[in-house]
Design a protein around this motif. Sequence first.
Motif, PDB file in Angstrom:
ATOM      1  N   GLY A 180      34.157  46.557  32.651  1.00  0.00           N
ATOM      2  CA  GLY A 180      34.264  47.939  33.136  1.00  0.00           C
ATOM      3  C   GLY A 180      34.922  48.096  34.486  1.00  0.00           C
ATOM      4  N   PRO A 181      34.495  47.360  35.539  1.00  0.00           N
ATOM      5  CA  PRO A 181      35.131  47.516  36.847  1.00  0.00           C
ATOM      6  C   PRO A 181      36.627  47.164  36.789  1.00  0.00           C
ATOM      7  CG  PRO A 181      33.052  46.349  37.067  1.00  0.00           C
ATOM      8  CD  PRO A 181      33.338  46.439  35.598  1.00  0.00           C
ATOM      9  N   ARG A 182      37.431  47.887  37.549  1.00  0.00           N
ATOM     10  CA  ARG A 182      38.866  47.637  37.596  1.00  0.00           C
ATOM     11  C   ARG A 182      39.248  47.024  38.946  1.00  0.00           C
ATOM     12  NH1 ARG A 182      41.574  50.366  33.371  1.00  0.00           N
ATOM     13  NH2 ARG A 182      43.400  49.250  34.160  1.00  0.00           N
ATOM     14  N   VAL A 183      40.464  46.517  39.029  1.00  0.00           N
ATOM     15  CA  VAL A 183      40.955  45.842  40.226  1.00  0.00           C
ATOM     16  C   VAL A 183      41.953  46.746  40.941  1.00  0.00           C
ATOM     17  CG1 VAL A 183      42.169  43.824  41.121  1.00  0.00           C
ATOM     18  CG2 VAL A 183      40.624  43.586  39.149  1.00  0.00           C
ATOM     19  N   VAL A 233      43.773  37.313  35.798  1.00  0.00           N
ATOM     20  CA  VAL A 233      44.212  35.928  35.641  1.00  0.00           C
ATOM     21  C   VAL A 233      45.272  35.545  36.664  1.00  0.00           C
ATOM     22  CG1 VAL A 233      46.070  36.390  33.971  1.00  0.00           C
ATOM     23  CG2 VAL A 233      44.837  34.223  33.881  1.00  0.00           C
ATOM     24  N   SER A 234      45.925  36.544  37.283  1.00  0.00           N
ATOM     25  CA  SER A 234      46.987  36.235  38.244  1.00  0.00           C
ATOM     26  C   SER A 234      46.451  35.545  39.487  1.00  0.00           C
ATOM     27  CB  SER A 234      47.731  37.509  38.654  1.00  0.00           C
ATOM     28  OG  SER A 234      46.924  38.354  39.450  1.00  0.00           O
ATOM     29  N   ASN A 249      49.156  46.278  46.818  1.00  0.00           N
ATOM     30  CA  ASN A 249      49.842  46.985  45.747  1.00  0.00           C
ATOM     31  C   ASN A 249      51.090  46.244  45.293  1.00  0.00           C
ATOM     32  OD1 ASN A 249      48.136  49.183  45.287  1.00  0.00           O
ATOM     33  ND2 ASN A 249      49.050  50.411  46.913  1.00  0.00           N
ATOM     34  N   THR A 250      51.739  45.550  46.212  1.00  0.00           N
ATOM     35  CA  THR A 250      52.938  44.797  45.844  1.00  0.00           C
ATOM     36  C   THR A 250      52.616  43.673  44.865  1.00  0.00           C
ATOM     37  OG1 THR A 250      54.068  45.332  47.912  1.00  0.00           O
ATOM     38  CG2 THR A 250      54.834  43.379  46.734  1.00  0.00           C
ATOM     39  N   ASP A 251      51.440  43.074  44.981  1.00  0.00           N
ATOM     40  CA  ASP A 251      51.040  42.040  44.016  1.00  0.00           C
ATOM     41  C   ASP A 251      50.924  42.642  42.620  1.00  0.00           C
ATOM     42  OD1 ASP A 251      50.726  39.926  45.939  1.00  0.00           O
ATOM     43  OD2 ASP A 251      48.856  40.873  46.568  1.00  0.00           O
ATOM     44  N   ILE A 252      50.383  43.854  42.539  1.00  0.00           N
ATOM     45  CA  ILE A 252      50.253  44.524  41.243  1.00  0.00           C
ATOM     46  C   ILE A 252      51.632  44.870  40.704  1.00  0.00           C
ATOM     47  CG2 ILE A 252      49.296  46.521  40.048  1.00  0.00           C
ATOM     48  CD1 ILE A 252      47.086  46.600  42.187  1.00  0.00           C
ATOM     49  N   ARG A 253      52.502  45.397  41.573  1.00  0.00           N
ATOM     50  CA  ARG A 253      53.866  45.720  41.148  1.00  0.00           C
ATOM     51  C   ARG A 253      54.591  44.479  40.640  1.00  0.00           C
ATOM     52  NH1 ARG A 253      53.919  48.772  46.156  1.00  0.00           N
ATOM     53  NH2 ARG A 253      53.919  51.022  45.741  1.00  0.00           N
ATOM     54  N   ARG A 254      54.483  43.380  41.391  1.00  0.00           N
ATOM     55  CA  ARG A 254      55.162  42.145  41.010  1.00  0.00           C
ATOM     56  C   ARG A 254      54.683  41.677  39.634  1.00  0.00           C
ATOM     57  NH1 ARG A 254      53.500  39.213  44.894  1.00  0.00           N
ATOM     58  NH2 ARG A 254      55.249  39.562  46.311  1.00  0.00           N
ATOM     59  N   TRP A 255      53.398  41.835  39.380  1.00  0.00           N
ATOM     60  CA  TRP A 255      52.816  41.395  38.110  1.00  0.00           C
ATOM     61  C   TRP A 255      53.373  42.198  36.935  1.00  0.00           C
ATOM     62  CZ3 TRP A 255      50.202  37.512  36.039  1.00  0.00           C
ATOM     63  CH2 TRP A 255      49.541  37.707  34.832  1.00  0.00           C
ATOM     64  N   VAL A 256      53.290  43.530  37.017  1.00  0.00           N
ATOM     65  CA  VAL A 256      53.723  44.333  35.864  1.00  0.00           C
ATOM     66  C   VAL A 256      55.228  44.222  35.640  1.00  0.00           C
ATOM     67  CG1 VAL A 256      51.768  45.907  35.957  1.00  0.00           C
ATOM     68  CG2 VAL A 256      53.847  46.473  37.230  1.00  0.00           C
ATOM     69  N   SER A 272      46.319  60.321  38.725  1.00  0.00           N
ATOM     70  CA  SER A 272      45.564  59.739  37.621  1.00  0.00           C
ATOM     71  C   SER A 272      44.072  59.877  37.846  1.00  0.00           C
ATOM     72  CB  SER A 272      45.910  58.258  37.469  1.00  0.00           C
ATOM     73  OG  SER A 272      45.319  57.501  38.532  1.00  0.00           O
ATOM     74  N   ARG A 273      43.292  59.444  36.874  1.00  0.00           N
ATOM     75  CA  ARG A 273      41.831  59.467  36.990  1.00  0.00           C
ATOM     76  C   ARG A 273      41.338  58.567  38.118  1.00  0.00           C
ATOM     77  NH1 ARG A 273      39.042  55.532  32.556  1.00  0.00           N
ATOM     78  NH2 ARG A 273      37.260  56.306  33.728  1.00  0.00           N
ATOM     79  N   PHE A 274      42.183  57.584  38.515  1.00  0.00           N
ATOM     80  CA  PHE A 274      41.795  56.636  39.558  1.00  0.00           C
ATOM     81  C   PHE A 274      42.173  57.135  40.946  1.00  0.00           C
ATOM     82  CE2 PHE A 274      42.723  54.137  35.694  1.00  0.00           C
ATOM     83  CZ  PHE A 274      41.469  53.605  35.469  1.00  0.00           C
ATOM     84  N   GLY A 275      43.133  58.049  41.038  1.00  0.00           N
ATOM     85  CA  GLY A 275      43.561  58.589  42.316  1.00  0.00           C
ATOM     86  C   GLY A 275      44.426  57.655  43.143  1.00  0.00           C
ATOM     87  N   ARG A 276      44.775  56.527  42.593  1.00  0.00           N
ATOM     88  CA  ARG A 276      45.597  55.523  43.302  1.00  0.00           C
ATOM     89  C   ARG A 276      46.081  54.504  42.289  1.00  0.00           C
ATOM     90  NH1 ARG A 276      41.150  51.399  45.977  1.00  0.00           N
ATOM     91  NH2 ARG A 276      39.407  51.940  44.600  1.00  0.00           N
ATOM     92  N   MET A 277      46.948  53.606  42.728  1.00  0.00           N
ATOM     93  CA  MET A 277      47.422  52.548  41.853  1.00  0.00           C
ATOM     94  C   MET A 277      46.264  51.650  41.438  1.00  0.00           C
ATOM     95  SD  MET A 277      51.100  51.369  43.440  1.00  0.00           S
ATOM     96  CE  MET A 277      50.833  49.701  42.821  1.00  0.00           C
ATOM     97  N   VAL A 278      46.262  51.263  40.178  1.00  0.00           N
ATOM     98  CA  VAL A 278      45.225  50.394  39.634  1.00  0.00           C
ATOM     99  C   VAL A 278      45.914  49.230  38.934  1.00  0.00           C
ATOM    100  CG1 VAL A 278      45.113  51.732  37.497  1.00  0.00           C
ATOM    101  CG2 VAL A 278      43.178  50.287  38.133  1.00  0.00           C
ATOM    102  N   ALA A 279      45.301  48.067  38.971  1.00  0.00           N
ATOM    103  CA  ALA A 279      45.869  46.910  38.282  1.00  0.00           C
ATOM    104  C   ALA A 279      45.613  47.013  36.787  1.00  0.00           C
ATOM    105  CB  ALA A 279      45.266  45.624  38.827  1.00  0.00           C
TER     106      ALA A 279
END
Length: 391
Positions: free
Chosen positions: A101-104, A69-70, A30-37, A56-63
């Motif tokens: 369609g699939p998310r990270v 590309v990161s 999750n920290t990689d996603i946070r660092r990116w945004v 959210s609809r995902f129920g957790r943090m989503v990239a």
Amino acid sequence: MTDKTLDCSDLDRIMGVPIQPARMREPFANTDIRRWVQAMHYPNRIHYDPDFAAESRFGRMVAPQSFPVSMDDAHGTGPSCIGCIPNSHLVFGGDEWWFEGPRVFAGDMLHNHRVPFDYVVKDTKFAGPTCFQRGDNYYYNQDGDLIAKQRSTSIRYRPDLAREMSNLEEDDRTEDPVWADAELMQLEEQKFEWIKMLHDLGHGKRFWDDVNVGDQLPARIIGPHSIASFTTEWRSYLFTLWCGVKRRTDLDIEALGFVGDMAGKEQDPVLELENPEMTDGAYIGPSRGHLFPRYARQIGMPRGYGYGASMGAWILDYLSGWAGEWGEIVHSNCSYRGPAFTGDITVMNGEIVDKMIDDEGRHLVQVKFKMVNQLGVTSATALSEIMLPKK
């Protein structure tokens, strides 16, 4: 008389031939996603606030959709920077994305299958003969699901001709614009207007039924850009960390045609273990032109400038933020006209130019996008299709 030829003869042999794939060492956190945004100036809470994301609809943090590309070791431009063009340099020219369609999520491991696609040589006002080279990236997760395809365009040119044609000695663009305190405060207020749009939508749906051709998307502002902000962007890519990714063994910067201060051993897997300072692109090799004005001028740029891959992320994040968590970009074709320079701001705007239902029954809107600086100079354009929920 100066020889103004650009030798692209080596490129024919490698078109359509896969290069080494990009591979991660450890799963995303999750920290990689946070660092990116945070680096991309994208304050959408679903990507960094676990409490908000849990509802959210995902129920957790989503990239964000810009995130795959990161993981790549060349911002996605690897397959469009292959083959030798003597005495050349490279800047990003654009990206076309198809999202499947699939998310990270945290815990995912991506790999990138990369294939050079084509090239064409055109005469430009920037550097005379210029090669526009394209390559395809296929981002898969650990289950073999295709996340997205990216067709990256690189612009390869001779920096000596770019310096000659830009006449930087007489160019007032070598100095950053000066912003008054009142102007900076106003910019922050304008930035927050777009952030409030994210808050107002929250977990709600932006319905296809409620938008119309001619609707203007809210403006988004980033900047003023600086060496500090560009450095923050650079460090959000895994490959900029020591042993952050599995390095390519077929990458030789000098063999690609980079010369002088722009050659070096950036990302060399052997030297990285002996002296990683010498392989860090922030300081050594072709990437340092972004962060050091003296090297920027060597390649025909007036001052420090931003990363094309980050510019591409700004576009995708702008569109995704407007669409909301129930919407999804399905295709986006982005063209980069010029980089973001230190001291400049970036202003993004979009307009809905079409509504449609495709062969798969998806309800789409087509958005025409434009990115300019504070003087109105265009730095990027895009035409994108976004899927929205139907009432």
